[in-house]
Design an enzyme around this catalytic site. Structure first.
Site, PDB file in Angstrom:
ATOM      1  N   MET A 154      -0.116   0.924   5.128  1.00 25.27           N
ATOM      2  CA  MET A 154      -0.860   1.195   6.352  1.00 25.27           C
ATOM      3  C   MET A 154      -1.973   0.171   6.522  1.00 25.27           C
ATOM      4  SD  MET A 154      -0.917   3.349   8.854  1.00 25.27           S
ATOM      5  CE  MET A 154      -1.998   3.692  10.243  1.00 25.27           C
TER       6      MET A 154
ATOM      7  N   SER B 236       0.858  -1.183   0.000  1.00 30.66           N
ATOM      8  CA  SER B 236       0.000   0.000   0.000  1.00 30.66           C
ATOM      9  C   SER B 236       0.894   1.234   0.000  1.00 30.66           C
ATOM     10  CB  SER B 236      -0.959  -0.024   1.194  1.00 30.66           C
ATOM     11  OG  SER B 236      -1.891   1.036   1.104  1.00 30.66           O
ATOM     12  N   THR B 237       0.780   2.107   0.998  1.00 40.21           N
ATOM     13  CA  THR B 237       1.542   3.353   1.006  1.00 40.21           C
ATOM     14  C   THR B 237       3.041   3.089   0.903  1.00 40.21           C
ATOM     15  OG1 THR B 237      -0.159   4.218   2.488  1.00 40.21           O
ATOM     16  CG2 THR B 237       1.840   5.530   2.237  1.00 40.21           C
TER      17      THR B 237
ATOM     18  N   HIS C 143      -2.527  -1.113  -3.381  1.00 40.27           N
ATOM     19  CA  HIS C 143      -3.705  -0.258  -3.224  1.00 40.27           C
ATOM     20  C   HIS C 143      -3.563   0.964  -4.126  1.00 40.27           C
ATOM     21  CE1 HIS C 143      -4.316  -1.925   1.134  1.00 40.27           C
ATOM     22  NE2 HIS C 143      -4.755  -2.749   0.213  1.00 40.27           N
TER      23      HIS C 143
ATOM     24  N   ASP D 195      -4.591  -5.021   5.896  1.00 40.48           N
ATOM     25  CA  ASP D 195      -5.104  -5.760   4.745  1.00 40.48           C
ATOM     26  C   ASP D 195      -4.116  -6.845   4.316  1.00 40.48           C
ATOM     27  OD1 ASP D 195      -6.871  -6.355   2.614  1.00 40.48           O
ATOM     28  OD2 ASP D 195      -5.690  -5.122   1.238  1.00 40.48           O
TER      29      ASP D 195
END
Length: 366
Positions: free
Chosen positions: A299, A180-181, A206, A302
């Protein structure tokens, strides 16, 4: 009580500056301490206000957002959330911003800006909170690195030739990556290290719709393996990486001896679409011990539970370490779930993957 997150808003639109200021100041844990209409004003505001996070428009007068970001990350590294337009050019620019060190981005609508930004308010403030905790690094004086020497790739959808004198690579092993991030750069670093006949790679990063096609094309231009958005029903082949399309769910299925991509419009999982949980759960079910799982910077949680399912099904799993993560959320949760065999710095992950492949009886150099 923790001090409020200090935010500076940089945007050439007075309306956007006003809206973002209002959204930020409505939050109990953050405050807009200054605004600027262009990068020249921004330098003075940042110097005076010393913000924790900056929101930065990509397209501005006097100096474009990328040039300003590059200078900022070289001279005064600060967490930045980019504000970009949802266009093909906007996607390319946003990906370049992430390369330069921006933590994340939000997309502003091209029409109906006022109502559109209000609808995105939760997303904007969530990303500001994440950015405030992110690890940002000083950009080298000459940003970016030269891409590797061009190589002749197999045609899209064709398996790569095996290196001379080595056994034919089994199509069974599959590398499964969640991020993600901060993940766009982490994924790039791993894929650029993989040899042309590496096992197939399946990836959920993401990202919203409109950005993953540009992300895949950028990686394909830099890597020795083929990289593309996953397409429903296509066969998963070695020497190829498949990225979950933004706004869709991506999973794997088996068809006879082959692994097949499943791309559909099923609902968000853990608030995400695409979701790492969806991909990893299918990897546990379909791949079992033929999977090598990798959880990268991001973050939240997930994919953590599904990664534990992968381990229970016989997969070998790796997590990125805290020091090299932009945000040590997803790897941390996977580690706490007991899903991970090995925790490694980002720079060591590609080699560790290929060592696992070699241990299965195939030799490679990277």
């Amino acid at each position: 009580m923790s001090p409020k997150i200090k935010v500076v808003v940089v945007d050439d639109s007075a309306l956007v500056r006003s809206l973002l200021t209002e959204i930020i100041n409505q939050q109990p844990d953050m405050i807009c301490v200054g605004t600027a209409a262009d990068p020249l004003q921004a330098r003075e505001v940042i110097r005076e206000r010393n913000p924790d996070v900056i929101t930065l428009d990509v397209e501005m007068p006097k100096m474009d957002g990328l040039e300003f970001l590059s200078r900022l990350m070289r001279l005064r590294p600060t967490p930045v959330v980019m504000v970009s337009t949802l266009t093909e050019q906007g996607a390319e620019t946003t990906l370049r911003a992430l390369e330069l060190g921006a933590v994340d981005f939000v997309t502003k609508p091209r029409v109906g800006v006022a109502s559109g930004l209000q609808q995105l308010a939760d997303d904007i403030v969530d990303k500001i909170r994440i950015a405030a905790r992110a690890h940002v690094r000083r950009l080298a004086t000459a940003p970016g690195t030269a891409p590797p020497a061009p190589v002749i790739k197999p045609a899209v959808g064709a398996a790569p030739p095996a290196a001379p004198g080595t056994p034919r690579l089994s199509t069974e092993k599959v590398i499964c990556i969640g991020a993600s991030t901060g993940g766009t750069e982490a994924i790039k670093e791993i894929l650029m290290e993989l040899p042309p006949d590496a096992p197939a790679v399946v990836i959920t990063q993401h990202m919203p719709p409109g950005f993953t096609a540009s992300f895949a094309a950028r990686l394909d231009s830099l890597c020795r393996i083929r990289v593309a958005e996953a397409r429903d029903g296509e066969r998963i082949l070695p020497g190829h990486a498949y990225i979950a399309p933004g706004g869709k769910q991506f999973s794997l299925a088996r068809s006879g001896a082959n692994y097949i991509a499943v791309v559909d419009d099923s609902p968000p999982v853990n608030r995400h679409k695409p979701s790492v949980e969806v991909l990893f759960r299918s990897c546990a079910r379909v791949l079992g011990p033929n999977a090598i799982g990798v959880m990268l910077t991001g973050m939240g949680a997930d994919g953590a539970a599904a990664m534990k399912e992968m381990r229970d099904a016989g997969a070998y799993n790796i997590a990125q370490d805290e020091a090299s993560c932009v945000v040590f959320g997803m790897p941390k949760m996977a580690i706490q779930a007991g899903a991970v065999h090995e925790v490694l710095p980002l720079k060591q992950i590609a080699r560790a993957i290929m060592e696992r492949v070699a241990a299965a009886g195939v030799r490679h150099r990277i």
